[in-house]
Design a protein around this motif. Structure first.
Motif, PDB file in Angstrom:
ATOM      1  N   SER A  15       0.858  -1.188   0.000  1.00 16.59           N
ATOM      2  CA  SER A  15       0.000   0.000   0.000  1.00 16.59           C
ATOM      3  C   SER A  15       0.893   1.236   0.000  1.00 16.59           C
ATOM      4  N   SER A  16       0.280   2.432  -0.134  1.00 15.02           N
ATOM      5  CA  SER A  16       1.090   3.642  -0.373  1.00 15.02           C
ATOM      6  C   SER A  16       0.608   4.849   0.415  1.00 15.02           C
ATOM      7  N   LEU A  20      -1.170   4.389  -5.733  1.00 12.86           N
ATOM      8  CA  LEU A  20      -2.134   3.764  -4.813  1.00 12.86           C
ATOM      9  C   LEU A  20      -2.541   4.700  -3.673  1.00 12.86           C
ATOM     10  N   ASN A  21      -1.889   5.856  -3.545  1.00 14.45           N
ATOM     11  CA  ASN A  21      -2.171   6.736  -2.398  1.00 14.45           C
ATOM     12  C   ASN A  21      -3.613   7.228  -2.423  1.00 14.45           C
ATOM     13  N   THR A  51      -5.713  15.801  -3.986  1.00 15.23           N
ATOM     14  CA  THR A  51      -4.472  15.495  -4.729  1.00 15.23           C
ATOM     15  C   THR A  51      -3.717  14.383  -4.007  1.00 15.23           C
ATOM     16  N   SER A  52      -3.422  13.298  -4.738  1.00 16.37           N
ATOM     17  CA  SER A  52      -2.747  12.157  -4.114  1.00 16.37           C
ATOM     18  C   SER A  52      -1.310  12.544  -3.763  1.00 16.37           C
ATOM     19  N   GLN A  53      -0.752  11.912  -2.768  1.00 10.58           N
ATOM     20  CA  GLN A  53       0.546  12.294  -2.216  1.00 10.58           C
ATOM     21  C   GLN A  53       1.585  11.208  -2.484  1.00 10.58           C
ATOM     22  N   LYS A  54       2.855  11.597  -2.384  1.00 14.58           N
ATOM     23  CA  LYS A  54       3.947  10.649  -2.648  1.00 14.58           C
ATOM     24  C   LYS A  54       4.352   9.920  -1.375  1.00 14.58           C
ATOM     25  N   GLY A  68       0.374  -0.095  -9.131  1.00 13.57           N
ATOM     26  CA  GLY A  68       0.869   0.421  -7.858  1.00 13.57           C
ATOM     27  C   GLY A  68       1.539  -0.616  -6.974  1.00 13.57           C
ATOM     28  N   PHE A  69       1.482  -1.881  -7.393  1.00 11.27           N
ATOM     29  CA  PHE A  69       2.115  -2.949  -6.605  1.00 11.27           C
ATOM     30  C   PHE A  69       3.494  -3.305  -7.167  1.00 11.27           C
TER      31      PHE A  69
END
Ligand SMILES: CCNC(=O)c1c(-c2ccccc2)csc1NC(=O)CNCCc1c[nH]c2ccccc12
Length: 328
Positions: A39-40, A134-135, A140-143, A194-195
């Motif tokens: 997961s992220s 996967l975040n 806005t998705s994050q790193k 994402g995996f």
């Protein structure tokens, strides 16, 4: 830079999960988190949670840190395959692992978690090591922390060396040549979902002949067990006298007195061997034990979880989009 932290199994005799220390904020608040290549999101138990959902976990307190800054209007919510879930808000914060710091890491603060997490005193949250796609942060998705520190690392890799019922290590930016035997066998990964997703070349039960067949799997430190296609699982337990697909658990169990065969997986021509003893996940009553190899069900891929990881040194190479396995 390079950094190394201890990976400690909990509970001691079952290795259900592995936690490692992460330092948050100023002054440092150190929490033990599950490092999770499946997961992220980097999320933590916090002082914003209802007391009823906390049972001994250490809590992150954003007001106690001079470097935490609210990421206004951002929220997150995640659900895992075992039904566990958590959700909350986001701050930017100083996050340090093994001496490697990132000053403005998106740190996801839980204001609610499900019972599986509340009842697990060993972990104060998760640190995702999957790919940032996967975040779950919106809008806005994050790193991930690893993505953020990648340019500063001596090498674009992290190495996972989990052990059975003993502390292992997560190493960032380096591969410790003394930690493994022979050579590391690499295979490409497909990170489009994402995996850390790979194709193994086959399997072998005990001393039976190797069966060449493509096994489409993800390398996942956040999943305890080794989840495989039904046919492979059936072939494994066919060599365990007294084993059964237990109706009430919906899982394979076997007599704790059974001598378990090893399980071998192929990566190209490399053969990774999981000792039979590693396949006993734990005792469920006086005589019955729970299998560490279970059916992946209707999942579109297998899961190479901790049962497999703890028998290997695994190199997650983001620089060359590949994953490497070595014996130890
Ligand atoms: C059981 C945990 N694993 C999963 O749900 C999972 C699945 C998955 C999906 C459906 C059914 C079963 C598994 C696919 S990838 C994948 N991997 C992850 O989701 C990785 N993160 C797991 C975090 C996690 C959830 N519950 C825990 C309990 C202990 C330690 C870690 C955890």
């Amino acid at each position: 830079s390079t950094g190394i932290v201890a990976a400690t199994p909990f509970p001691a005799e079952y290795d259900r999960e592995y936690v490692a220390p992460v330092s948050l904020g100023t002054p440092a608040q150190e929490l033990n988190l599950i490092f999770d290549t499946g997961s992220s999101d980097l999320w933590v138990f916090s002082t914003s949670m209802p007391a009823a959902q906390v049972a001994g976990q250490k809590l992150y307190n954003p007001s106690g840190s001079s470097t935490s800054a609210v990421l206004w209007g951002h929220t997150w919510s995640i659900q895992y395959g075992d039904g566990s879930r958590s959700s909350g808000t986001v701050v930017n914060e100083l996050v340090t692992i093994g001496g490697i710091s990132y000053a403005s890491q998106a740190l996801e603060i839980a204001n609610g978690v499900s019972a599986q997490f509340s009842q697990d005193p060993a972990s104060s949250g998760l640190l995702g090591l999957g790919f940032s796609i996967l975040n779950t942060v919106i809008p806005t998705s994050q790193k991930t922390w690893f993505d953020n520190v990648l340019p500063t690392l001596a090498a674009p890799v992290f190495t996972v060396d989990l052990k059975r019922a003993a502390p292992g290590t997560y190493t960032f930016g380096a591969i410790d040549a003394s930690s493994y035997a022979g050579k590391i066998e690499y295979t490409p990964i497909d990170n489009s979902n994402g995996f850390w997703r790979l194709q193994a070349s086959g399997y072998q039960v005990g001393t039976s002949p190797f069966q060449p067949t493509t096994i489409d799997a993800i390398a996942d430190t956040g999943t305890t067990l080794l989840m495989l296609p039904a046919a492979i699982v059936k072939a494994y337990y066919a060599q365990v006298p007294g084993s059964q697909l237990h109706a009430s658990y919906g899982a394979y169990t076997f007599p704790c007195s059974a001598k378990l065969p090893s399980f071998t997986f192929g990566i190209g021509r490399y053969r990774g061997v999981i000792p039979g003893a590693f396949v006993s996940y734990g005792r469920i009553d006086a005589t019955t034990c729970y299998g560490g190899i279970q059916d992946q069900g209707n999942l579109p891929f297998s899961i190479f979880g901790d049962i497999l990881m703890k028998a290997q040194v695994v190199v997650f190479d983001a620089g060359r989009t590949r994953i490497g396995f070595a014996a130890k």
